[in-house]
Design an enzyme around this catalytic site. Sequence first.
Site, short mmCIF file in Angstrom:
data_model
loop_
_atom_site.label_atom_id
_atom_site.label_comp_id
_atom_site.label_asym_id
_atom_site.label_seq_id
_atom_site.Cartn_x
_atom_site.Cartn_y
_atom_site.Cartn_z
N ASP A 55 10.50 23.26 46.34
CA ASP A 55 11.90 22.88 46.18
C ASP A 55 12.53 23.86 45.20
O ASP A 55 12.10 23.95 44.05
CB ASP A 55 11.96 21.45 45.63
CG ASP A 55 13.37 20.93 45.44
OD1 ASP A 55 14.32 21.75 45.44
OD2 ASP A 55 13.54 19.72 45.26
N VAL A 56 13.55 24.60 45.63
CA VAL A 56 14.13 25.65 44.78
C VAL A 56 14.78 25.10 43.52
O VAL A 56 15.03 25.85 42.56
CB VAL A 56 15.15 26.51 45.55
CG1 VAL A 56 14.47 27.27 46.68
CG2 VAL A 56 16.33 25.68 46.06
N ASN A 82 18.59 32.92 49.19
CA ASN A 82 19.38 32.56 50.36
C ASN A 82 19.56 31.06 50.56
O ASN A 82 20.51 30.63 51.23
CB ASN A 82 18.72 33.18 51.60
CG ASN A 82 19.26 32.63 52.88
OD1 ASN A 82 20.39 32.90 53.28
ND2 ASN A 82 18.45 31.83 53.58
N TYR A 150 31.56 23.92 48.01
CA TYR A 150 30.88 25.14 48.47
C TYR A 150 31.50 26.38 47.82
O TYR A 150 30.79 27.27 47.34
CB TYR A 150 30.98 25.23 49.99
CG TYR A 150 30.17 26.34 50.60
CD1 TYR A 150 28.79 26.23 50.74
CD2 TYR A 150 30.78 27.51 51.05
CE1 TYR A 150 28.03 27.25 51.31
CE2 TYR A 150 30.04 28.53 51.61
CZ TYR A 150 28.67 28.40 51.74
OH TYR A 150 27.93 29.42 52.30
N LYS A 154 29.76 29.19 45.27
CA LYS A 154 29.64 30.60 45.63
C LYS A 154 30.40 31.51 44.66
O LYS A 154 29.98 32.65 44.42
CB LYS A 154 30.10 30.82 47.07
CG LYS A 154 29.19 30.14 48.10
CD LYS A 154 27.73 30.62 47.95
CE LYS A 154 26.82 30.04 49.01
NZ LYS A 154 25.44 30.55 48.92
N ALA A 183 28.31 34.32 60.44
CA ALA A 183 27.11 34.68 61.18
C ALA A 183 26.67 33.46 61.99
O ALA A 183 26.64 32.34 61.47
CB ALA A 183 26.00 35.11 60.23
N THR A 185 24.65 30.89 63.08
CA THR A 185 23.44 30.13 62.79
C THR A 185 23.73 28.66 63.08
O THR A 185 24.85 28.32 63.49
CB THR A 185 23.04 30.27 61.31
OG1 THR A 185 24.10 29.71 60.49
CG2 THR A 185 22.84 31.73 60.92
#
Length: 245
Positions: A55-56, A82, A150, A154, A183, A185
């Site tokens: 878990d980051v 990422n 978000y 960022k 992108a 995804t």
Amino acid sequence: MTRSIIITGASRGVGKATADVFLDAGWRVGFVGRDGTTLREASAERVGTLLLPCDVTDEVSVDAAFDKAVTEWGHLDAIFNNAGVSLGAATLDEINVADWRNLIDINLTGSFVCARAAFKRMRTQSPQGGRIINNGSVSAHMPRYGSAAYTASKHAITGLTRSISLDGRQFGIACGQIDIGNALTEMAQKMTQGVPQADGSIAIEPVMDVSNVAKSVLHMASLPLDANVQFMTVMATNMPYVGRG
């Protein structure tokens, strides 16, 4: 010597695509994600992969994962920070505080924890140094409608990138940021169906193949440490970004 990179959020999307490109280029790749089974499926157990489930946001498990990588490889050349999440479009008063905290914990604190782990090992290894690449998003510069959480996370990544760049100079640690726009995804699939715009309308937005991002990260990571891409924006050409508000 074969170069090595740790990629967080490697089980899907940008992370998986980037891991595949690095493996194709002959790098050793550490796959970081919460679920070991999902990581194994994403890596397809290719030669050069190292599974690092953690878990980051948990510094203990992150340190253990980085120790495993350095023990296995002997040297850490790069990390691609990422891992991240997003929320559905909502104005400030509609955002649940618990959702805000969870997003900030993953997107910002998780990036700090992993960058911290990489910095510590790059500073003390021989030869000294390495490269940290952060996933910033075009939202690091320009908000999308209904994206306060978000966008705030960022924008903070941009500050983290600049601080790491400054602090890392004396240790041979370079830090850059890739800012990605649309992108294609799983996270961006909604763009092909229509998303809220600043004027209140719903519109389909152009997207680009995620391989463009992966190849861009490989370029950044492959530079000698006396050269650095500080910020790179790679985006779908016709997406609403410049002047999107």
